[in-house]
Motif scaffolding. Structure first.
Motif, PDB file in Angstrom:
ATOM      1  N   ALA A 117      -0.991  37.156  59.469  1.00 49.33           N
ATOM      2  CA  ALA A 117      -0.832  36.006  60.350  1.00 49.33           C
ATOM      3  C   ALA A 117       0.086  34.988  59.698  1.00 49.33           C
ATOM      4  O   ALA A 117       0.317  35.006  58.489  1.00 49.33           O
ATOM      5  CB  ALA A 117      -2.194  35.379  60.648  1.00 49.33           C
ATOM      6  N   ALA A 118       0.609  34.090  60.535  1.00 50.75           N
ATOM      7  CA  ALA A 118       1.469  33.018  60.036  1.00 50.75           C
ATOM      8  C   ALA A 118       1.152  31.738  60.805  1.00 50.75           C
ATOM      9  O   ALA A 118       1.989  31.209  61.549  1.00 50.75           O
ATOM     10  CB  ALA A 118       2.931  33.395  60.186  1.00 50.75           C
ATOM     11  N   PRO A 119      -0.061  31.201  60.627  1.00 46.95           N
ATOM     12  CA  PRO A 119      -0.475  30.059  61.448  1.00 46.95           C
ATOM     13  C   PRO A 119       0.342  28.796  61.225  1.00 46.95           C
ATOM     14  O   PRO A 119       0.451  27.970  62.117  1.00 46.95           O
ATOM     15  CB  PRO A 119      -1.933  29.855  61.036  1.00 46.95           C
ATOM     16  CG  PRO A 119      -2.042  30.445  59.674  1.00 46.95           C
ATOM     17  CD  PRO A 119      -1.114  31.619  59.692  1.00 46.95           C
ATOM     18  N   PHE A 120       0.937  28.656  60.070  1.00 43.78           N
ATOM     19  CA  PHE A 120       1.739  27.467  59.777  1.00 43.78           C
ATOM     20  C   PHE A 120       3.158  27.856  59.379  1.00 43.78           C
ATOM     21  O   PHE A 120       3.820  27.142  58.641  1.00 43.78           O
ATOM     22  CB  PHE A 120       1.075  26.652  58.672  1.00 43.78           C
ATOM     23  CG  PHE A 120      -0.357  26.305  58.973  1.00 43.78           C
ATOM     24  CD1 PHE A 120      -0.667  25.448  60.023  1.00 43.78           C
ATOM     25  CD2 PHE A 120      -1.391  26.872  58.242  1.00 43.78           C
ATOM     26  CE1 PHE A 120      -1.987  25.150  60.327  1.00 43.78           C
ATOM     27  CE2 PHE A 120      -2.709  26.572  58.539  1.00 43.78           C
ATOM     28  CZ  PHE A 120      -3.009  25.706  59.594  1.00 43.78           C
ATOM     29  N   GLY A 121       3.587  29.009  59.866  1.00 49.42           N
ATOM     30  CA  GLY A 121       4.917  29.484  59.548  1.00 49.42           C
ATOM     31  C   GLY A 121       5.034  30.138  58.189  1.00 49.42           C
ATOM     32  O   GLY A 121       6.143  30.382  57.703  1.00 49.42           O
ATOM     33  N   VAL A 122       3.883  30.445  57.566  1.00 49.10           N
ATOM     34  CA  VAL A 122       3.848  31.116  56.262  1.00 49.10           C
ATOM     35  C   VAL A 122       3.124  32.448  56.427  1.00 49.10           C
ATOM     36  O   VAL A 122       2.071  32.509  57.062  1.00 49.10           O
ATOM     37  CB  VAL A 122       3.130  30.252  55.201  1.00 49.10           C
ATOM     38  CG1 VAL A 122       3.099  30.983  53.861  1.00 49.10           C
ATOM     39  CG2 VAL A 122       3.804  28.907  55.063  1.00 49.10           C
ATOM     40  N   GLY A 123       3.682  33.499  55.861  1.00 53.35           N
ATOM     41  CA  GLY A 123       3.090  34.818  55.991  1.00 53.35           C
ATOM     42  C   GLY A 123       1.873  34.988  55.100  1.00 53.35           C
ATOM     43  O   GLY A 123       1.988  35.022  53.869  1.00 53.35           O
ATOM     44  N   TYR A 124       0.711  35.076  55.726  1.00 48.45           N
ATOM     45  CA  TYR A 124      -0.547  35.289  55.016  1.00 48.45           C
ATOM     46  C   TYR A 124      -1.048  36.695  55.328  1.00 48.45           C
ATOM     47  O   TYR A 124      -1.220  37.057  56.492  1.00 48.45           O
ATOM     48  CB  TYR A 124      -1.603  34.271  55.452  1.00 48.45           C
ATOM     49  CG  TYR A 124      -1.293  32.842  55.109  1.00 48.45           C
ATOM     50  CD1 TYR A 124      -0.563  32.502  53.974  1.00 48.45           C
ATOM     51  CD2 TYR A 124      -1.747  31.806  55.925  1.00 48.45           C
ATOM     52  CE1 TYR A 124      -0.294  31.187  53.659  1.00 48.45           C
ATOM     53  CE2 TYR A 124      -1.492  30.479  55.613  1.00 48.45           C
ATOM     54  CZ  TYR A 124      -0.759  30.170  54.481  1.00 48.45           C
ATOM     55  OH  TYR A 124      -0.490  28.862  54.162  1.00 48.45           O
TER      56      TYR A 124
END
Length: 246
Positions: free
Chosen positions: A230-237
């Motif tokens: 996921a990337a909830p804040f534009g970061v790939g987690y």
């Protein structure tokens, strides 16, 4: 001799996972937080000794305790409960996250830490991993890897690095590689592209790929599973796990 490296858990190096920093009920974070706790519980069921692998200065010794005070909360974590000392306010974020996650694991595993600079070359990262893997292979004790690293920081207009072309495609490669234990795909991650798109975890993942080889684990013996991408804040987690079939 029994297989020493038995599993690896991959989690984000994201302070936003910590409720004291983001709040307990942020909808975008809950699935990632829950998956990170779950993958650590699964790792604990397989090994009581863990090696934390993350970004940081390998020349600086890791303290026994750390604190999230630099992120606005006085929350403390323990890396080595048996060693006294004040919490280190400059502990690497990857180690802080590892300490926070391990604090919720019962029984608590024994931790050691391996850090790599984010700009370490692919070849050097792999070699560092092979050295780590060979060291792990020198003992009969089952060991798990807790791998703490982030993907692209350029996956949307509100991302720390803004939205950049190519970031989504690169993040998909990373997600698929971690989810399927594709060592070759991780080894092939391009250093310049990762730097340009804010992928700080590249050296960590390439070190882990080298460690698997150094520990004598055949690629065919690895089972990968992707829990969250996921990337909830534009970061790939990414939360993923690798299991080694004996």
């Amino acid at each position: 001799m029994a297989q020493v490296l038995v599993a690896a858990a991959f989690v984000p190096s994201a302070p936003v996972l910590v409720p004291e920093l983001s709040g307990p009920g942020v909808a975008e974070i809950l699935p990632i937080r829950d998956a990170a706790h779950a993958v650590c519980d699964q790792l604990a069921a397989q090994a009581s000794r863990w090696v934390v692998v993350g970004i940081g200065d390998p020349a600086v010794p890791v303290a026994a305790r750390g604190t999230f005070v630099g992120f606005g909360a006085g929350l403390e974590v323990e890396i080595d409960p048996q060693t006294p000392g004040d919490p280190d306010p400059s502990m690497p974020t990857s180690v802080l996250l590892a300490g926070w996650l391990v604090g919720a694991v019962d029984p608590r595993p024994q931790l050691t830490v391996t850090l790599v600079d984010a700009q370490t070359s692919a070849a050097d990262s792999a070699e560092l991993g092979r050295v780590l893997g060979a060291a792990l292979a020198s003992t009969d004790e089952p060991v798990g890897l807790l791998v703490v690293a982030d993907g692209a920081t350029t996956l949307g207009p509100k991302a720390p690095g803004g939205e950049q072309a190519g970031a989504a495609a690169l993040q998909t490669v990373i997600d698929n590689a971690l989810g399927s234990a594709d060592l070759a795909a991780l080894a092939a991650l391009d250093e310049q592209a990762c730097t340009a798109l804010g992928v700080s975890g590249r050296a960590v993942w390439q070190l882990v790929a080298g460690a698997v080889a150094g520990a004598g684990v055949d690629r065919a013996a690895l089972d990968g599973r992707l829990l969250v991408a996921a990337a909830p804040f534009g970061v790939g987690y990414v939360v993923a796990r690798w299991d080694v079939r004996c």
